[in-house]
Design a protein around this motif. Structure first.
Motif, PDB file in Angstrom:
ATOM      1  N   SER A 104       2.307  42.118  -3.584  1.00 19.41           N
ATOM      2  CA  SER A 104       2.782  42.848  -2.645  1.00 19.41           C
ATOM      3  C   SER A 104       4.163  42.419  -2.224  1.00 19.41           C
ATOM      4  N   PRO A 105       4.975  43.288  -1.430  1.00 22.14           N
ATOM      5  CA  PRO A 105       6.184  42.777  -0.863  1.00 22.14           C
ATOM      6  C   PRO A 105       6.269  41.515   0.036  1.00 22.14           C
ATOM      7  N   TYR A 106       5.116  41.505   0.704  1.00 20.54           N
ATOM      8  CA  TYR A 106       4.893  40.136   1.316  1.00 20.54           C
ATOM      9  C   TYR A 106       3.564  39.924   1.437  1.00 20.54           C
ATOM     10  N   ILE A 107       3.330  38.699   1.890  1.00 24.74           N
ATOM     11  CA  ILE A 107       1.829  38.216   2.198  1.00 24.74           C
ATOM     12  C   ILE A 107       1.718  37.411   3.466  1.00 24.74           C
ATOM     13  N   LEU A 108       0.663  37.329   4.001  1.00 20.65           N
ATOM     14  CA  LEU A 108       0.660  36.598   5.188  1.00 20.65           C
ATOM     15  C   LEU A 108      -0.651  35.287   5.060  1.00 20.65           C
ATOM     16  N   LYS A 109       0.072  34.141   5.521  1.00 21.96           N
ATOM     17  CA  LYS A 109      -0.795  32.908   5.470  1.00 21.96           C
ATOM     18  C   LYS A 109      -1.189  32.604   7.023  1.00 21.96           C
ATOM     19  N   GLU A 110      -2.536  32.889   7.283  1.00 19.51           N
ATOM     20  CA  GLU A 110      -2.878  32.472   8.454  1.00 19.51           C
ATOM     21  C   GLU A 110      -3.386  31.481   8.795  1.00 19.51           C
ATOM     22  N   ALA A 111      -2.979  30.320   9.834  1.00 15.73           N
ATOM     23  CA  ALA A 111      -3.542  28.906  10.025  1.00 15.73           C
ATOM     24  C   ALA A 111      -3.317  28.620  11.559  1.00 15.73           C
ATOM     25  N   ALA A 112      -4.121  28.183  12.064  1.00 12.01           N
ATOM     26  CA  ALA A 112      -3.944  27.766  13.640  1.00 12.01           C
ATOM     27  C   ALA A 112      -3.058  26.459  13.553  1.00 12.01           C
ATOM     28  N   LEU A 113      -3.266  25.799  12.546  1.00 10.48           N
ATOM     29  CA  LEU A 113      -2.096  24.327  12.521  1.00 10.48           C
ATOM     30  C   LEU A 113      -0.943  24.727  11.841  1.00 10.48           C
ATOM     31  N   LEU A 114      -0.550  26.046  11.594  1.00  6.64           N
ATOM     32  CA  LEU A 114       0.617  26.244  10.569  1.00  6.64           C
ATOM     33  C   LEU A 114       1.822  25.442  11.133  1.00  6.64           C
ATOM     34  N   ILE A 115       2.044  25.282  12.281  1.00 10.35           N
ATOM     35  CA  ILE A 115       2.984  24.434  12.784  1.00 10.35           C
ATOM     36  C   ILE A 115       3.097  22.998  12.666  1.00 10.35           C
ATOM     37  N   GLU A 116       1.843  22.570  13.447  1.00 10.16           N
ATOM     38  CA  GLU A 116       1.479  21.150  13.359  1.00 10.16           C
ATOM     39  C   GLU A 116       1.353  20.184  11.978  1.00 10.16           C
ATOM     40  N   SER A 117       0.864  21.367  10.926  1.00 11.71           N
ATOM     41  CA  SER A 117       0.814  20.832   9.712  1.00 11.71           C
ATOM     42  C   SER A 117       2.367  20.637   8.916  1.00 11.71           C
ATOM     43  N   GLY A 118       3.231  21.485   9.483  1.00 11.85           N
ATOM     44  CA  GLY A 118       4.463  21.498   8.791  1.00 11.85           C
ATOM     45  C   GLY A 118       4.642  22.509   7.635  1.00 11.85           C
ATOM     46  N   SER A 119       3.418  23.209   7.470  1.00 13.40           N
ATOM     47  CA  SER A 119       3.554  24.083   6.297  1.00 13.40           C
ATOM     48  C   SER A 119       4.315  25.418   6.570  1.00 13.40           C
ATOM     49  N   TYR A 120       4.561  25.648   7.939  1.00 14.14           N
ATOM     50  CA  TYR A 120       5.519  26.793   8.292  1.00 14.14           C
ATOM     51  C   TYR A 120       6.828  26.541   7.614  1.00 14.14           C
ATOM     52  N   LYS A 121       7.361  25.189   7.323  1.00 15.95           N
ATOM     53  CA  LYS A 121       8.634  24.993   6.689  1.00 15.95           C
ATOM     54  C   LYS A 121       8.808  25.774   5.309  1.00 15.95           C
ATOM     55  N   THR A 122       7.563  25.923   4.498  1.00 22.15           N
ATOM     56  CA  THR A 122       7.389  26.581   3.263  1.00 22.15           C
ATOM     57  C   THR A 122       7.552  28.089   3.344  1.00 22.15           C
ATOM     58  N   LEU A 123       7.525  28.612   4.633  1.00 23.36           N
ATOM     59  CA  LEU A 123       7.292  30.061   4.620  1.00 23.36           C
ATOM     60  C   LEU A 123       8.713  30.726   5.135  1.00 23.36           C
ATOM     61  N   ASP A 124       8.681  31.937   4.904  1.00 27.27           N
ATOM     62  CA  ASP A 124      10.151  32.765   5.182  1.00 27.27           C
ATOM     63  C   ASP A 124      10.357  33.176   6.582  1.00 27.27           C
ATOM     64  N   LYS A 125       8.962  33.617   7.032  1.00 25.67           N
ATOM     65  CA  LYS A 125       9.020  34.000   8.490  1.00 25.67           C
ATOM     66  C   LYS A 125       7.707  33.827   9.298  1.00 25.67           C
ATOM     67  N   ILE A 126       7.831  33.538  10.627  1.00 32.13           N
ATOM     68  CA  ILE A 126       6.655  33.268  11.343  1.00 32.13           C
ATOM     69  C   ILE A 126       6.355  34.245  12.412  1.00 32.13           C
ATOM     70  N   ILE A 127       5.073  34.716  12.491  1.00 33.33           N
ATOM     71  CA  ILE A 127       4.569  35.490  13.585  1.00 33.33           C
ATOM     72  C   ILE A 127       3.583  34.629  14.433  1.00 33.33           C
ATOM     73  N   CYS A 128       3.799  34.578  15.830  1.00 35.30           N
ATOM     74  CA  CYS A 128       2.936  33.835  16.613  1.00 35.30           C
ATOM     75  C   CYS A 128       2.287  35.052  17.475  1.00 35.30           C
ATOM     76  N   VAL A 129       0.689  34.934  17.650  1.00 37.36           N
ATOM     77  CA  VAL A 129       0.053  35.678  18.420  1.00 37.36           C
ATOM     78  C   VAL A 129      -0.422  35.123  19.693  1.00 37.36           C
ATOM     79  N   THR A 130       0.037  35.561  20.776  1.00 32.29           N
ATOM     80  CA  THR A 130      -0.196  35.041  22.305  1.00 32.29           C
ATOM     81  C   THR A 130      -1.133  35.719  22.671  1.00 32.29           C
ATOM     82  N   ALA A 131      -1.425  34.969  23.826  1.00 29.47           N
ATOM     83  CA  ALA A 131      -2.545  35.840  25.029  1.00 29.47           C
ATOM     84  C   ALA A 131      -2.461  34.898  26.177  1.00 29.47           C
TER      85      ALA A 131
END
Length: 195
Positions: A104-131
């Protein structure tokens, strides 16, 4: 192909938002689910976990002893970090293999610890869901059958929502005022025009 991370604190509604993206045909890699599966099925990872936490990390039949593991790491930051250092690379390798099969044109990687694990650095964009915190507490109490105090303890152990927002390219507000589908459609439209 764009690699887009999606994260948010406990009870923020990440899974609900991911399900909406899936209805649009976007493949979603659920890192937390993959970690649980790998911990239960990957022999090398199981051996590393047993070496780190002890044989009690698994029941005699081979299933993951989640209560034991939680007890060992919850109030022990060093043990938690050591466990993450053996689980996160296994999840990253699993994700990389999964990614090879996506078209597909893009994929999503869902992770609670995306930032904490550092894996966000390997991704192109970040979506944060807030409540709002009161909604997150109520959702987790209902979903996980936990007391208010237990949920607050978990919330306090996580990176603050405000810190995740600072690193996000998109923010989805999962409250009682903003509808989710229009927010997801707007983000989807931007990501599909990825030139």
């Amino acid at each position: 192909m764009l690699k887009v991370g999606i994260t948010g604190g406990i009870g923020s509604g990440k899974t609900t938002v991911c399900r909406i993206f899936e209805t649009l045909g976007v493949p979603v890699y659920y890192a937390d689910d993959a970690a649980k599966w790998l911990m239960a099925n990957d022999a090398g990872l199981q051996n590393n976990i047993r070496s780190l936490l002890g044989e009690e990390a698994y029941f005699p039949e081979g299933q993951l002893n989640k209560a034991f593991i939680s007890g060992k790491i919850f109030n022990n930051p060093d043990a938690k970090q050591a466990l993450e250092q053996i689980v996160h690379p296994a999840v990253f390798a699993h994700f990389s293999a999964w990614l090879l099969n996506q078209k597909s044109p893009y994929i999503l990687k869902e992770a609670a610890l995306l930032i904490e694990s550092g894996s966000y650095k390997t991704l192109d964009k970040i979506i944060c869901v807030t409540a709002p915190q009161h909604l997150r507490i109520a959702r987790v109490m209902q979903r996980d059958k936990l007391s208010r105090k237990q949920v607050i303890t978990r919330l306090n152990a996580q990176m603050p929502q405000s810190e995740k927002i600072k690193l996000a390219d998109f923010v989805v507000k999962n409250n009682l005022k903003n509808m989710l589908i229009p927010q997801v459609l707007a983000i989807h439209g931007v990501l599909m025009k990825k030139d």
